[in-house]
Design a protein around this motif. Structure first.
Motif, PDB file in Angstrom:
ATOM      1  N   ARG A  87       0.810  -1.222   0.000  1.00  0.00           N
ATOM      2  CA  ARG A  87       0.000   0.000   0.000  1.00  0.00           C
ATOM      3  C   ARG A  87       0.846   1.277   0.000  1.00  0.00           C
ATOM      4  NH1 ARG A  87      -5.042  -1.098   0.073  1.00  0.00           N
ATOM      5  NH2 ARG A  87      -5.740  -3.105   0.875  1.00  0.00           N
ATOM      6  N   SER A  99       1.437   8.189 -11.416  1.00  0.00           N
ATOM      7  CA  SER A  99       0.356   9.103 -11.797  1.00  0.00           C
ATOM      8  C   SER A  99      -0.962   8.370 -11.586  1.00  0.00           C
ATOM      9  CB  SER A  99       0.507   9.512 -13.259  1.00  0.00           C
ATOM     10  OG  SER A  99       0.512   8.353 -14.067  1.00  0.00           O
ATOM     11  N   TRP A 100      -2.055   9.096 -11.684  1.00  0.00           N
ATOM     12  CA  TRP A 100      -3.366   8.468 -11.489  1.00  0.00           C
ATOM     13  C   TRP A 100      -3.752   7.598 -12.664  1.00  0.00           C
ATOM     14  CZ3 TRP A 100      -5.673   8.209  -6.955  1.00  0.00           C
ATOM     15  CH2 TRP A 100      -5.298   9.122  -5.973  1.00  0.00           C
ATOM     16  N   VAL A 101      -3.183   7.919 -13.831  1.00  0.00           N
ATOM     17  CA  VAL A 101      -3.443   7.062 -14.984  1.00  0.00           C
ATOM     18  C   VAL A 101      -2.145   6.392 -15.416  1.00  0.00           C
ATOM     19  CG1 VAL A 101      -5.455   8.245 -15.926  1.00  0.00           C
ATOM     20  CG2 VAL A 101      -3.175   9.029 -16.564  1.00  0.00           C
ATOM     21  N   THR A 102      -2.289   5.214 -15.967  1.00  0.00           N
ATOM     22  CA  THR A 102      -1.104   4.523 -16.435  1.00  0.00           C
ATOM     23  C   THR A 102      -1.279   4.122 -17.897  1.00  0.00           C
ATOM     24  OG1 THR A 102      -1.905   2.310 -15.910  1.00  0.00           O
ATOM     25  CG2 THR A 102      -0.747   3.456 -14.176  1.00  0.00           C
ATOM     26  N   TYR A 103      -0.165   4.001 -18.560  1.00  0.00           N
ATOM     27  CA  TYR A 103      -0.112   3.352 -19.866  1.00  0.00           C
ATOM     28  C   TYR A 103       1.296   2.810 -20.056  1.00  0.00           C
ATOM     29  CZ  TYR A 103      -0.303   1.831 -24.552  1.00  0.00           C
ATOM     30  OH  TYR A 103      -0.235   1.015 -25.642  1.00  0.00           O
ATOM     31  N   PRO A 104       1.497   1.562 -20.431  1.00  0.00           N
ATOM     32  CA  PRO A 104       0.471   0.563 -20.738  1.00  0.00           C
ATOM     33  C   PRO A 104      -0.125  -0.085 -19.495  1.00  0.00           C
ATOM     34  CG  PRO A 104       2.650  -0.400 -21.013  1.00  0.00           C
ATOM     35  CD  PRO A 104       2.864   1.021 -20.640  1.00  0.00           C
ATOM     36  N   GLY A 105       0.422   0.149 -18.333  1.00  0.00           N
ATOM     37  CA  GLY A 105      -0.077  -0.515 -17.121  1.00  0.00           C
ATOM     38  C   GLY A 105       0.478  -1.925 -17.012  1.00  0.00           C
ATOM     39  N   THR A 106       0.297  -2.501 -15.852  1.00  0.00           N
ATOM     40  CA  THR A 106       0.844  -3.843 -15.657  1.00  0.00           C
ATOM     41  C   THR A 106       0.019  -4.871 -16.418  1.00  0.00           C
ATOM     42  OG1 THR A 106      -0.518  -4.049 -13.681  1.00  0.00           O
ATOM     43  CG2 THR A 106       1.779  -3.400 -13.355  1.00  0.00           C
ATOM     44  N   HIS A 107       0.685  -5.963 -16.764  1.00  0.00           N
ATOM     45  CA  HIS A 107      -0.059  -7.098 -17.300  1.00  0.00           C
ATOM     46  C   HIS A 107      -0.828  -7.727 -16.148  1.00  0.00           C
ATOM     47  CE1 HIS A 107       0.216  -8.126 -21.420  1.00  0.00           C
ATOM     48  NE2 HIS A 107       1.524  -8.001 -21.491  1.00  0.00           N
ATOM     49  N   HIS A 139      -7.139  -9.296 -10.807  1.00  0.00           N
ATOM     50  CA  HIS A 139      -6.112  -8.244 -10.886  1.00  0.00           C
ATOM     51  C   HIS A 139      -6.335  -7.141  -9.855  1.00  0.00           C
ATOM     52  CE1 HIS A 139      -3.516  -5.619 -13.814  1.00  0.00           C
ATOM     53  NE2 HIS A 139      -2.913  -5.897 -12.682  1.00  0.00           N
ATOM     54  N   PHE A 140      -7.564  -7.017  -9.335  1.00  0.00           N
ATOM     55  CA  PHE A 140      -7.799  -5.930  -8.381  1.00  0.00           C
ATOM     56  C   PHE A 140      -7.214  -6.240  -7.000  1.00  0.00           C
ATOM     57  CE2 PHE A 140     -11.626  -8.558  -8.480  1.00  0.00           C
ATOM     58  CZ  PHE A 140     -11.868  -8.813  -7.137  1.00  0.00           C
ATOM     59  N   CYS A 142      -3.954  -7.589  -6.806  1.00  0.00           N
ATOM     60  CA  CYS A 142      -2.492  -7.641  -6.897  1.00  0.00           C
ATOM     61  C   CYS A 142      -2.033  -6.684  -7.996  1.00  0.00           C
ATOM     62  CB  CYS A 142      -2.031  -9.054  -7.228  1.00  0.00           C
ATOM     63  SG  CYS A 142      -2.601  -9.572  -8.834  1.00  0.00           S
ATOM     64  N   ALA A 173       4.299   6.184 -19.752  1.00  0.00           N
ATOM     65  CA  ALA A 173       3.791   7.515 -20.094  1.00  0.00           C
ATOM     66  C   ALA A 173       4.215   8.526 -19.029  1.00  0.00           C
ATOM     67  CB  ALA A 173       2.273   7.478 -20.227  1.00  0.00           C
ATOM     68  N   ALA A 174       4.065   8.166 -17.770  1.00  0.00           N
ATOM     69  CA  ALA A 174       4.420   9.081 -16.686  1.00  0.00           C
ATOM     70  C   ALA A 174       5.925   9.117 -16.444  1.00  0.00           C
ATOM     71  CB  ALA A 174       3.705   8.667 -15.405  1.00  0.00           C
TER      72      ALA A 174
END
Lengths: 414, 428
Positions: free
Chosen positions: B20, B26-34, B152-153, B155, B361-362
């Motif tokens: 935690r 950032s609040w948004v991610t790209y590409p984000g985790t698999h 995924h929510f 981990c 992106a961030a």
């Protein structure tokens, strides 16, 4: 559907992402697990949709789910608005947030005064229908939410609605349609929705002289253009030689102008050649069968070319439900996977048009032409290989004649 | 000002005590985790004759089928990656009866030797009890039905999917007469230095996960005398095999320093009742020489740690001791055993930021701010170069263990630092 052996039917949510992501000067925020965005991006890029600082995800964790907390999305919207300054943000829910009933629409309304970007929410979580519904809803929303009443009229321009990236070689189809309209009527494209459009071109799409709808998913959007003061619309796709002729005639009638004489002359020459080929094939005693698999636009369009122009027996298989669509030919069916596989595996000595998946299931006695995604073996680069218009008819005709030759040789060998 | 915007909310290592505390950039991610589903899919593929049934929405199942076509092991379109697609009725009223019918078709058509039931976010959230369905199906068909949870929510990333597939395999393992030999869990380590030491000592490597093993081989894994945990993803399985079959384990995924590696080999050969091979000393000496050779080059260097086959805090503490400062560590988890590595890093007077991973992106905004010499892991190399940062990887780390792995790490970092010096002196 219970056991799915191959690809499931893509969901409404997937159709929405495919339809709004190509709009330039905009961004998409997915409110859901990051894995879906990451996974989805790979298929999206296979379609040829460009991703560059326009596709983001919030991710969600247990707390968001249990507490129904949408502050993460709120912060994400504020951040994208401030950092990337898009003219519009499409806020798309996920299956998870749809099940917990996250109020995305309410949040967007709440944030409207705090951000410069226009916010357009989509609360589809993948449970309302398949990708066809998603495309239809997305196209309609783009026009309803973004288009403005016309400040002026731009005669000689048209909107092309329903040119979607999930259609294999859509770029080539768009090029061919634009070529035909330019050569026949001198028309120029105003807004090609969503294949080649920006936020501003959608805003001003009501200024175009008319809208041409390529697939039935775009009809609601075309009506919305008209309701906002835009021009009239025509539904139709120019598949086949006579199909293209009828399509040109339909547009001529709609806009009240005759096609250019030089174009008509050239076109007429091609039609004479096509008529000869048609007669040859129709007079042949060999039974010619085809299976066409794809979206409704492709199946009914190409199917009519084969059936009505050339007299072939056609079986159409839709890759989505035709629910809500009018005038879908009776020979086009949306089959459960098992039945579809039985049809494909059982067909022989036919012309089969479909995607990689479809074609791989049919025996080698068939003549095959790829017209759809998934296309694992192909990377699309060319923009001059359409399925529509005269060039498209020529290309499909090559497969038809190859198929016919195979039938002839096979008969002679007996 | 910029720090306030990009890293202002990101905690430093001294403040990190659990997952935690690891904040996103950032609040948004790209590409984000698999997602863990991806991890599960790439793992099940290596188990011959096992069918994977993904239980979830059209999206999860569509993308997984698409992924399965990339890997030949699944057998293509008609292969052993199948889906059970949940609709809104299933979400509201449950899907167990429908699932059982789907399995009936599956067993009839595919005659599998085992079935992995992969649950995804939606069935996990609605609370479908797939574990009990699996137990019932196992009894009914007399073949293993193994549930793998990939929500995924709960981990961050795909590694838990890999770990959960292997842990699920413990369920189908059978008690065996213990024989000679070890299992290598978590890495393709069959050609590693460790495997060659075992070979020289006459110890057989029985099972090497991940590898193309058969289910029969998997069932007989408890015949081994010892498990070697080669990556953290193998730890859960090792612990489960210890619980069920009393098989001891030695970890190697957390050893980079020469003394730690030597200690690992000592434990390993003691448990096997074999003398430690003489080559161990030679390898240790070689690693120490390699470190000394490059110490000056690495000292005062700095790096951002992205993604690699080595545990992030293990790697960061190793280089921190060599004087190379981790400025930002991207991590998916922070667990109790990471505290020891945290202490090592803090002891060097270093206190890096710790953020969630996979947000290129961030990340672009961080380069200018932290100005590291190196970036370890996948990144946009051209953007790195614009900031005079050298992007490096550890290309062989996935197959290496022990001294050779540490040596490889030193080599890659030293090469990166050489390049970085060249760039800073002569331009790109």
């Amino acid at each position: 559907m219970s056991l799915c052996r191959h690809f499931p039917i893509p969901s409404d949510r997937m159709g929405i992402v495919w339809s709004v992501l190509p709009v330039r000067d905009c961004a998409v925020i997915e409110y859901g697990p990051a894995g879906t965005t990451h996974y989805g991006a790979e298929v999206i890029m296979d379609f040829g949709i460009k991703i560059h600082k326009n596709f983001f995800c919030t991710h969600v964790d247990e707390n968001d789910i249990i507490m129904g907390d949408t502050s993460r999305l709120e912060q994400a919207i504020l951040e994208v608005d401030k950092t990337y300054r898009p003219k519009c943000i499409f806020v798309i829910g996920s299956s998870l947030t749809s099940v917990i009933g996250a109020d995305i629409r309410g949040l967007c309304r709440l944030l409207e005064g705090q951000v410069e970007s226009r916010l357009i929410p989509f609360e589809h979580g993948g449970f309302r229908g398949d990708y066809s519904l998603g495309i239809a809803d997305a196209l309609e929303a783009l026009v309803k939410e973004i288009a403005c009443p016309p400040a002026k009229k731009r005669e000689g321009t048209f909107n092309l609605i329903g040119a979607c990236y999930d259609s294999y070689r859509v770029g080539s189809d768009v090029e061919e349609i634009c070529r035909l309209l330019k050569e026949a009527f001198g028309l120029e494209p105003a807004c090609i929705l969503p294949y080649d459009c920006s936020y501003d071109s959608i805003r001003h799409c009501t200024e175009a002289e008319c809208s041409i709808v390529m697939r039935k998913e775009g009809i609601r959007a075309a009506k919305a253009v008209q309701e906002k003061g835009g021009g009239g619309w025509f539904y139709g796709v120019p598949y086949g030689y006579q199909g293209t002729e009828k399509w040109i005639a339909q547009i001529a009638q709609g806009i009240g102008r005759e096609p250019d004489p030089a174009f008509r002359k050239e076109f007429g020459r091609k039609l004479i050649w096509a008529k000869k080929k048609e007669n040859e094939l129709r007079c042949s005693p060999l039974p010619m069968n085809a299976v066409v698999e794809g979206n409704e636009m492709q199946v009914s369009g190409i199917g009519k070319f084969l059936k009505e122009e050339l007299g072939m027996k056609v079986e159409g298989i839709l890759t989505h439900s035709p629910k809500g669509m009018e005038e879908v030919p009776q020979w086009c069916r949306f089959l459960p996977e098992k039945e579809k596989l039985d049809v494909l595996r059982g067909c022989s000595n036919s012309l089969v048009l479909g995607n990689d998946e479809t074609l791989s299931q049919t025996p080698e006695t068939n003549t095959k032409l790829q017209i759809g995604f998934p296309a694992k073996e192909t990377i699309v680069v060319a923009n001059h290989l359409p399925f529509v218009g005269l060039r498209g008819a020529d290309w499909i005709m090559e497969s038809i004649l190859t198929y016919y030759n195979k039938l002839v040789i096979s008969m002679m060998m007996q | 000002m910029q720090e306030k915007t990009i890293l202002g909310h990101v905690k430093r290592l001294s403040e990190v005590n659990g997952r935690r505390d690891i904040m996103p950039l950032s609040w948004v991610t790209y590409p984000g985790t698999h997602c863990p589903l991806f991890g599960a899919a790439i793992t099940v593929r290596q188990m011959k004759n096992a069918v994977m049934l993904v239980i979830g929405t059209e999206e999860c199942t569509y993308y997984t089928k698409s992924l399965s076509l990339v890997y030949g092991e699944y057998g293509g379109l008609d292969g052993r990656c199948l889906s059970f697609v949940m609709d809104k009725h299933d979400v509201t009223f449950g899907c167990q009866d429908k699932l059982k019918k789907a399995v009936e078709e599956l067993v009839k058509e595919y005659a599998p030797e085992a079935v992995f039931l992969i649950t995804t976010c939606v069935p996990e959230m609605t609370g479908e009890d797939i574990d009990s369905v699996a137990d019932g199906l196992w009894n009914a068909y007399n073949i293993p039905f193994l549930t793998v949870h990939t929500d995924h929510f709960r981990c961050d990333g795909h590694l838990s999917g890999i770990q959960n597939v292997w842990a699920a395999c413990a369920k189908m393992m059978e008690p065996c007469v213990q024989e000679e030999g070890v299992n290598l869990l978590g890495k393709k380590a069959g050609n590693s230095e460790l495997a060659s030491f075992l070979n020289a000592a006459g110890v057989r490597v029985r099972l090497s996960l991940p590898s193309d093993c058969s289910l029969e081989e998997m069932k007989k894994a408890p015949a081994a005398k010892l498990n070697v945990v080669c990556s953290k993803q193998g730890l859960l399985l090792a612990k489960e095999m210890e619980r069920r079959f009393g098989i001891p384990w030695v970890s190697f995924y957390d050893r980079c320093r020469p003394a730690e590696i030597e200690e690992g080999y000592k434990m390993l050969f003691e448990l096997l009742g074999k003398p430690m091979p003489e080559e161990v000393e030679g390898k240790k000496k070689k690693l120490k020489e390699k470190i000394e050779e490059n110490r000056e080059l690495l000292d005062k260097g700095s790096f951002i740690l992205g993604n690699s086959a080595v545990e992030p805090f293990v790697l960061a503490s190793f280089f921190a001791e060599l004087g190379m400062e981790p400025l930002l560590i991207q991590a998916k988890e922070f667990e109790e055993e990471d505290t020891a590595y945290k202490d090592v890093i803090l002891k060097q007077g270093m206190n890096p930021y710790v953020s969630q991973s996979a947000n290129l992106a961030a990340m672009a905004g961080v380069y200018e701010l932290l100005k590291p010499d190196l970036y370890l892991g996948p990144a946009e190399r051209d953007i790195l170069l614009q900031h005079q940062i050298v992007g490096i990887g550890l290309p062989k780390a996935g197959q290496m263990l022990g001294f050779e792995l540490a040596e490889h790490m030193v080599e890659c970092f030293a090469e990166g630092m050489k390049r970085c010096r060249q760039i800073k002196e002569n331009g790109i």
